[in-house]
Design a protein around this motif. Structure first.
Motif, PDB file in Angstrom:
ATOM      1  N   ARG A  33       0.907  -1.267   0.102  1.00 60.52           N
ATOM      2  CA  ARG A  33       0.151   0.255  -0.162  1.00 60.52           C
ATOM      3  C   ARG A  33       0.747   1.127   0.056  1.00 60.52           C
ATOM      4  O   ARG A  33       2.099   1.340   0.662  1.00 60.52           O
ATOM      5  N   ALA A  34       0.492   2.346  -0.897  1.00 59.58           N
ATOM      6  CA  ALA A  34       1.342   3.574  -0.903  1.00 59.58           C
ATOM      7  C   ALA A  34       0.739   4.398   0.133  1.00 59.58           C
ATOM      8  O   ALA A  34      -0.463   4.569   0.450  1.00 59.58           O
ATOM      9  N   GLU A  35       1.553   5.312   0.508  1.00 60.51           N
ATOM     10  CA  GLU A  35       1.155   6.657   1.103  1.00 60.51           C
ATOM     11  C   GLU A  35       2.026   7.882   0.496  1.00 60.51           C
ATOM     12  O   GLU A  35       3.020   7.892   0.231  1.00 60.51           O
ATOM     13  N   GLY A  36       1.101   8.960   0.390  1.00 60.49           N
ATOM     14  CA  GLY A  36       1.784  10.171  -0.384  1.00 60.49           C
ATOM     15  C   GLY A  36       0.814  10.599  -1.494  1.00 60.49           C
ATOM     16  O   GLY A  36      -0.285  10.323  -1.393  1.00 60.49           O
ATOM     17  N   TYR A  37       1.547  11.527  -2.286  1.00 60.15           N
ATOM     18  CA  TYR A  37       0.781  12.092  -3.111  1.00 60.15           C
ATOM     19  C   TYR A  37       1.682  12.477  -4.322  1.00 60.15           C
ATOM     20  O   TYR A  37       2.749  12.424  -4.321  1.00 60.15           O
ATOM     21  N   ALA A  38       0.861  12.954  -5.832  1.00 56.16           N
ATOM     22  CA  ALA A  38       1.748  13.152  -6.614  1.00 56.16           C
ATOM     23  C   ALA A  38       1.236  14.616  -7.253  1.00 56.16           C
ATOM     24  O   ALA A  38       0.117  14.813  -7.088  1.00 56.16           O
ATOM     25  N   VAL A  39       2.100  15.410  -7.706  1.00 50.28           N
ATOM     26  CA  VAL A  39       1.724  16.718  -8.096  1.00 50.28           C
ATOM     27  C   VAL A  39       1.859  16.800  -9.911  1.00 50.28           C
ATOM     28  O   VAL A  39       2.939  16.520 -10.055  1.00 50.28           O
ATOM     29  N   LEU A  40       0.874  16.900 -10.733  1.00 48.62           N
ATOM     30  CA  LEU A  40       0.985  17.086 -11.935  1.00 48.62           C
ATOM     31  C   LEU A  40       0.373  18.293 -12.561  1.00 48.62           C
ATOM     32  O   LEU A  40      -0.757  18.361 -12.424  1.00 48.62           O
ATOM     33  N   GLY A  41       1.053  19.216 -12.958  1.00 47.63           N
ATOM     34  CA  GLY A  41       0.878  20.437 -12.981  1.00 47.63           C
ATOM     35  C   GLY A  41       0.152  21.191 -12.009  1.00 47.63           C
ATOM     36  O   GLY A  41       0.747  21.318 -10.986  1.00 47.63           O
ATOM     37  N   ASP A  42      -1.093  21.561 -12.147  1.00 50.82           N
ATOM     38  CA  ASP A  42      -1.865  22.247 -11.081  1.00 50.82           C
ATOM     39  C   ASP A  42      -2.626  21.128 -10.398  1.00 50.82           C
ATOM     40  O   ASP A  42      -3.564  21.473  -9.467  1.00 50.82           O
ATOM     41  N   GLU A  43      -2.574  20.042 -10.534  1.00 52.83           N
ATOM     42  CA  GLU A  43      -3.493  19.110  -9.796  1.00 52.83           C
ATOM     43  C   GLU A  43      -2.537  18.233  -8.914  1.00 52.83           C
ATOM     44  O   GLU A  43      -1.169  17.908  -8.989  1.00 52.83           O
ATOM     45  N   LYS A  44      -3.211  17.872  -7.641  1.00 49.47           N
ATOM     46  CA  LYS A  44      -2.591  16.951  -6.534  1.00 49.47           C
ATOM     47  C   LYS A  44      -3.336  15.925  -6.390  1.00 49.47           C
ATOM     48  O   LYS A  44      -4.356  15.870  -6.070  1.00 49.47           O
ATOM     49  N   TRP A  45      -2.665  14.752  -6.826  1.00 50.53           N
ATOM     50  CA  TRP A  45      -3.379  13.402  -6.398  1.00 50.53           C
ATOM     51  C   TRP A  45      -3.046  12.580  -5.270  1.00 50.53           C
ATOM     52  O   TRP A  45      -2.011  12.480  -4.864  1.00 50.53           O
ATOM     53  N   ASP A  46      -4.058  12.301  -4.552  1.00 54.37           N
ATOM     54  CA  ASP A  46      -3.909  11.545  -3.237  1.00 54.37           C
ATOM     55  C   ASP A  46      -3.587   9.977  -3.649  1.00 54.37           C
ATOM     56  O   ASP A  46      -4.452   9.389  -4.268  1.00 54.37           O
ATOM     57  N   LEU A  47      -2.225   9.502  -3.149  1.00 54.23           N
ATOM     58  CA  LEU A  47      -2.219   8.091  -3.573  1.00 54.23           C
ATOM     59  C   LEU A  47      -2.189   7.266  -2.364  1.00 54.23           C
ATOM     60  O   LEU A  47      -1.962   6.039  -2.207  1.00 54.23           O
ATOM     61  N   ASP A  48      -2.828   7.745  -1.014  1.00 56.80           N
ATOM     62  CA  ASP A  48      -2.653   6.871   0.157  1.00 56.80           C
ATOM     63  C   ASP A  48      -3.569   5.725  -0.164  1.00 56.80           C
ATOM     64  O   ASP A  48      -4.778   5.925  -0.798  1.00 56.80           O
ATOM     65  N   GLY A  49      -3.110   4.379   0.133  1.00 57.02           N
ATOM     66  CA  GLY A  49      -4.007   3.040  -0.246  1.00 57.02           C
ATOM     67  C   GLY A  49      -4.095   2.709  -1.315  1.00 57.02           C
ATOM     68  O   GLY A  49      -4.558   1.779  -1.638  1.00 57.02           O
ATOM     69  N   ALA A  50      -3.038   3.446  -2.445  1.00 57.83           N
ATOM     70  CA  ALA A  50      -2.903   2.691  -3.807  1.00 57.83           C
ATOM     71  C   ALA A  50      -2.226   1.569  -3.636  1.00 57.83           C
ATOM     72  O   ALA A  50      -1.110   1.179  -2.868  1.00 57.83           O
TER      73      ALA A  50
END
Length: 226
Positions: A33-50
């Motif tokens: 299971r992942a914890e963290g986030y990714a920033v793509l341009g102006d978007e922030k994606w929550d990766l917790d639980g991926a």
């Protein structure tokens, strides 16, 4: 985490004892299971639980002349993980075609098929479909996967001897995959995923696809057409 459970052999099984093959494959992490986030341009994606999967490729000459690969999670049961890899392997005069399939069953064992004598896997692969059937005395696995060629990236692979990258992998990142696992003829698990990573690789195949798209045949980043 769900690490590879066997100490003696990995995903390439007995082939890992054969020296100087052009390619070896080992799916060393079948779930996490992942914890963290990714920033793509102006978007922030929550990766917790991926869900997370990890594997390793290595070998004397880089990738084979032709290969096929797939991996999927995102099934209804999050403990399930499926991976396969096949291609033309060689070491000196030894030359053969091998496909290995690994399925981590939800709450159960990790099943591996792909030894040419004791658990052979038959693979039929096109630019848009992957069909695999394998069995041994106890287990049988059937995999059907698909993705349109226009949705694929054309990505680079290394040429170690030349210390450079060339286009080689036709890579799908959101294909469909259905899997059925039977134990002594009885279905013990089946599942479908719409998040299958699928690959059909080869230098000539990648160049032909870039030419079909009207792109630079030397490019190492051919985006999807769709």
């Amino acid at each position: 985490t769900l690490p590879w459970p066997r100490r003696r052999f990995g995903g390439s099984s007995v082939f890992q004892t054969v020296p100087a093959l052009n390619q070896y494959w080992h799916p060393w992490l079948l779930g996490a299971r992942a914890e963290g986030y990714a920033v793509l341009g102006d978007e922030k994606w929550d990766l917790d639980g991926a869900q997370v999967y990890g594997e390793k490729n290595w070998g004397k000459g880089g990738f084979p002349e032709s290969w096929w690969w797939g991996q999927a999670q995102g099934f209804a049961d999050p403990e399930a993980c499926v991976a396969f890899a096949g291609g033309q392997v060689h070491s000196g005069p030894l030359r053969t075609e091998v496909t290995a399939v690994v399925v981590a069953l939800p709450g159960g064992p990790v099943v591996r098929l792909g030894n040419p004598v004791t658990s052979p896997v038959r693979a039929t692969v096109t630019d848009e479909t992957w069909s695999l059937q394998g069995r041994n005395r106890r287990w049988s696995i059937e995999i059907e996967a698909a993705s349109p060629i226009g949705s694929a990236h054309v990505l680079p692979v290394p040429l170690p001897a030349e210390r450079r990258n060339v286009p080689g992998a036709i890579e799908h990142l959101a294909g469909s995959m259905s899997v059925t696992v039977r134990e002594r003829g009885k279905t013990v698990w089946s599942g479908e995923s719409r998040l299958a990573a699928l690959e059909h690789g080869g230098l000539d195949r990648a160049r032909a696809e870039l030419d079909r798209r009207g792109a630079d045949s030397a490019a190492t980043d051919g985006p999807p057409l769709l």
